[in-house]
Motif scaffolding. Sequence first.
Motif, PDB file in Angstrom:
ATOM      1  N   PHE A  70      38.278  44.789  46.144  1.00 40.31           N
ATOM      2  CA  PHE A  70      37.648  44.326  44.912  1.00 40.31           C
ATOM      3  C   PHE A  70      36.179  44.694  44.792  1.00 40.31           C
ATOM      4  O   PHE A  70      35.661  44.799  43.688  1.00 40.31           O
ATOM      5  CB  PHE A  70      37.794  42.800  44.784  1.00 40.31           C
ATOM      6  N   GLY A  71      35.481  44.830  45.875  1.00 36.57           N
ATOM      7  CA  GLY A  71      34.045  45.090  45.824  1.00 36.57           C
ATOM      8  C   GLY A  71      33.269  43.786  45.703  1.00 36.57           C
ATOM      9  O   GLY A  71      33.770  42.777  45.227  1.00 36.57           O
ATOM     10  N   THR A  72      32.019  43.837  46.124  1.00 35.76           N
ATOM     11  CA  THR A  72      31.216  42.614  46.157  1.00 35.76           C
ATOM     12  C   THR A  72      30.822  42.152  44.754  1.00 35.76           C
ATOM     13  O   THR A  72      30.746  40.958  44.492  1.00 35.76           O
ATOM     14  CB  THR A  72      29.941  42.821  46.999  1.00 35.76           C
ATOM     15  N   LYS A  73      30.574  43.094  43.831  1.00 33.90           N
ATOM     16  CA  LYS A  73      30.204  42.695  42.470  1.00 33.90           C
ATOM     17  C   LYS A  73      31.336  41.929  41.798  1.00 33.90           C
ATOM     18  O   LYS A  73      31.117  40.897  41.171  1.00 33.90           O
ATOM     19  CB  LYS A  73      29.881  43.928  41.620  1.00 33.90           C
ATOM     20  N   ARG A  74      32.519  42.454  41.916  1.00 32.85           N
ATOM     21  CA  ARG A  74      33.663  41.809  41.275  1.00 32.85           C
ATOM     22  C   ARG A  74      33.931  40.438  41.901  1.00 32.85           C
ATOM     23  O   ARG A  74      34.234  39.474  41.190  1.00 32.85           O
ATOM     24  CB  ARG A  74      34.889  42.691  41.416  1.00 32.85           C
ATOM     25  N   LEU A  75      33.816  40.331  43.218  1.00 26.26           N
ATOM     26  CA  LEU A  75      34.013  39.029  43.873  1.00 26.26           C
ATOM     27  C   LEU A  75      32.950  38.031  43.426  1.00 26.26           C
ATOM     28  O   LEU A  75      33.242  36.848  43.236  1.00 26.26           O
ATOM     29  CB  LEU A  75      33.999  39.188  45.392  1.00 26.26           C
ATOM     30  N   LYS A  76      31.712  38.518  43.253  1.00 29.71           N
ATOM     31  CA  LYS A  76      30.642  37.637  42.790  1.00 29.71           C
ATOM     32  C   LYS A  76      30.944  37.140  41.378  1.00 29.71           C
ATOM     33  O   LYS A  76      30.777  35.949  41.077  1.00 29.71           O
ATOM     34  CB  LYS A  76      29.311  38.384  42.800  1.00 29.71           C
ATOM     35  N   ASN A  77      31.417  38.025  40.513  1.00 38.75           N
ATOM     36  CA  ASN A  77      31.763  37.631  39.147  1.00 38.75           C
ATOM     37  C   ASN A  77      32.929  36.641  39.139  1.00 38.75           C
ATOM     38  O   ASN A  77      32.915  35.668  38.377  1.00 38.75           O
ATOM     39  CB  ASN A  77      32.128  38.854  38.305  1.00 38.75           C
ATOM     40  N   ILE A  78      33.919  36.890  39.954  1.00 39.01           N
ATOM     41  CA  ILE A  78      35.068  35.981  40.036  1.00 39.01           C
ATOM     42  C   ILE A  78      34.610  34.605  40.513  1.00 39.01           C
ATOM     43  O   ILE A  78      35.029  33.579  39.979  1.00 39.01           O
ATOM     44  CB  ILE A  78      36.159  36.556  40.964  1.00 39.01           C
ATOM     45  N   ASP A 119      32.665  32.869  37.713  1.00 40.09           N
ATOM     46  CA  ASP A 119      33.593  32.438  36.665  1.00 40.09           C
ATOM     47  C   ASP A 119      34.371  31.204  37.101  1.00 40.09           C
ATOM     48  O   ASP A 119      34.560  30.257  36.320  1.00 40.09           O
ATOM     49  CB  ASP A 119      34.573  33.553  36.304  1.00 40.09           C
TER      50      ASP A 119
END
Length: 76
Positions: free
Chosen positions: A19-27, A30
């Motif tokens: 997923f990558g760190t950016k996507r995990l941070k966004n998840i 949210d």
Amino acid sequence: MGPSIWQLLIVLVIVVLLFGTKRLKNIGSDLGGALKGFKKAVNDGEKDTKKESIENQDNESVIEGEVVKDNEKEKS
């Protein structure tokens, strides 16, 4: 037995790679926002329920007072 620390680290590395760190941070943000909104809605619901019960108690006492006044009028 439960998973060991090494197994958890391997799963964490795989998730980060997928997923990558950016996507995990966004998840994560949210999910946190959703939980915060849910808690706020629950608290607002409890406040509304308490307010309605207090109003109902006030209305019942007024109704009881009117009944007493009506009974007094009939006796006169």
